[in-house]
Design an enzyme around this catalytic site. Sequence first.
Site, PDB file in Angstrom:
ATOM      1  N   ASP A 256       0.861  -1.180   0.000  1.00  0.00           N
ATOM      2  CA  ASP A 256       0.000   0.000   0.000  1.00  0.00           C
ATOM      3  C   ASP A 256       0.898   1.230   0.000  1.00  0.00           C
ATOM      4  O   ASP A 256       1.452   1.608   1.039  1.00  0.00           O
ATOM      5  CB  ASP A 256      -0.904  -0.010   1.225  1.00  0.00           C
ATOM      6  CG  ASP A 256      -1.826   1.202   1.292  1.00  0.00           C
ATOM      7  OD1 ASP A 256      -1.790   2.032   0.361  1.00  0.00           O
ATOM      8  OD2 ASP A 256      -2.571   1.321   2.290  1.00  0.00           O
TER       9      ASP A 256
ATOM     10  N   SER B  95       4.919  10.101 -16.848  1.00  0.00           N
ATOM     11  CA  SER B  95       4.012  10.028 -17.994  1.00  0.00           C
ATOM     12  C   SER B  95       4.393  11.117 -18.977  1.00  0.00           C
ATOM     13  O   SER B  95       4.972  12.141 -18.598  1.00  0.00           O
ATOM     14  CB  SER B  95       2.553  10.236 -17.549  1.00  0.00           C
ATOM     15  OG  SER B  95       1.685  10.399 -18.659  1.00  0.00           O
TER      16      SER B  95
ATOM     17  N   TYR C 138      -3.499  14.811 -12.868  1.00  0.00           N
ATOM     18  CA  TYR C 138      -2.552  13.750 -13.198  1.00  0.00           C
ATOM     19  C   TYR C 138      -1.246  14.333 -13.731  1.00  0.00           C
ATOM     20  O   TYR C 138      -0.151  13.935 -13.320  1.00  0.00           O
ATOM     21  CB  TYR C 138      -3.194  12.824 -14.225  1.00  0.00           C
ATOM     22  CG  TYR C 138      -2.379  11.634 -14.648  1.00  0.00           C
ATOM     23  CD1 TYR C 138      -2.234  10.536 -13.806  1.00  0.00           C
ATOM     24  CD2 TYR C 138      -1.772  11.589 -15.900  1.00  0.00           C
ATOM     25  CE1 TYR C 138      -1.509   9.425 -14.203  1.00  0.00           C
ATOM     26  CE2 TYR C 138      -1.044  10.486 -16.301  1.00  0.00           C
ATOM     27  CZ  TYR C 138      -0.923   9.407 -15.451  1.00  0.00           C
ATOM     28  OH  TYR C 138      -0.193   8.309 -15.853  1.00  0.00           O
ATOM     29  N   ALA C 139      -1.364  15.306 -14.634  1.00  0.00           N
ATOM     30  CA  ALA C 139      -0.183  15.907 -15.230  1.00  0.00           C
ATOM     31  C   ALA C 139       0.682  16.594 -14.182  1.00  0.00           C
ATOM     32  O   ALA C 139       1.913  16.484 -14.199  1.00  0.00           O
ATOM     33  CB  ALA C 139      -0.591  16.902 -16.320  1.00  0.00           C
TER      34      ALA C 139
END
Length: 268
Positions: free
Chosen positions: A77, A152, A165-166
């Site tokens: 976790d 990413s 997210y970015a």
Amino acid sequence: MTQPTAQGFPNIAGLFDLAGKEAVVVGAASGLGQATAIGLADAGARVVCADLNSQGAQATADIIAERGGQATATGADITSTAAVDALAADHAGAEILVVTPGMNVRKRLVNTTDEEFDRVVDINLKGTYRLMRAFGARMAAAGRGSIVVFASFRALVVEPGQGLYAAAKAGVVQLTKAMASELGPQGVRVNAILPGPFETPLTEQIKADRTWWDAYADKSALARWGLLPEIAGPVLFLASDASSYVTGHSLLVDGGWMAQDGRFTPSV
């Protein structure tokens, strides 16, 4: 590594050999994490398949065993500092750490909530930080190690609905540079993989919208989505001695997405 001579030039294939090394792959139950775990095992590593989904982690370990590799499975976790510290203590001799987990909330920023922000940052950024900190300290004490984290291509370019997210993945890139700088003198390398469009559980929302899905394929220079096994080679390069002089780097694995212009606006 010394200057090459006829007798002293290393066997390049051997630099990719991970035999005798323990690799902890977090997020190994599915998607890019599973492909990474299988790839590192194929290269000879003893792989610890770690994931919040412990049954999925065991399934990946079973696949590796069926292929003749060595693997164990464990729960993990990454939102718990105690759990991450315990994982690092249990595998204090690991020479390779790969951090793949991610989660996304595809909403325009004005429609997001504090709770969504906290969740995206806790998993993508703080979870990565917890793992880098715990394993990095042990690797530095041992004088060796390679940490590969997943950011990413969204750390570099965005589209509407990808703001949280970015931002979190951009933070991962900066953490990578900072830790590479801090631990380099102790022989620890830290690099980031920046995947482009791969079909994973994280992209199911895109797959459900054919227009969105096709637009992603068309945007890439290779005109297609990435296949999961195609992530294994880049990770192996950064994890192995083949990249012994590479640290603090962000490696795009995006099918040429960043090499050309164009954008699609999804209906989120």
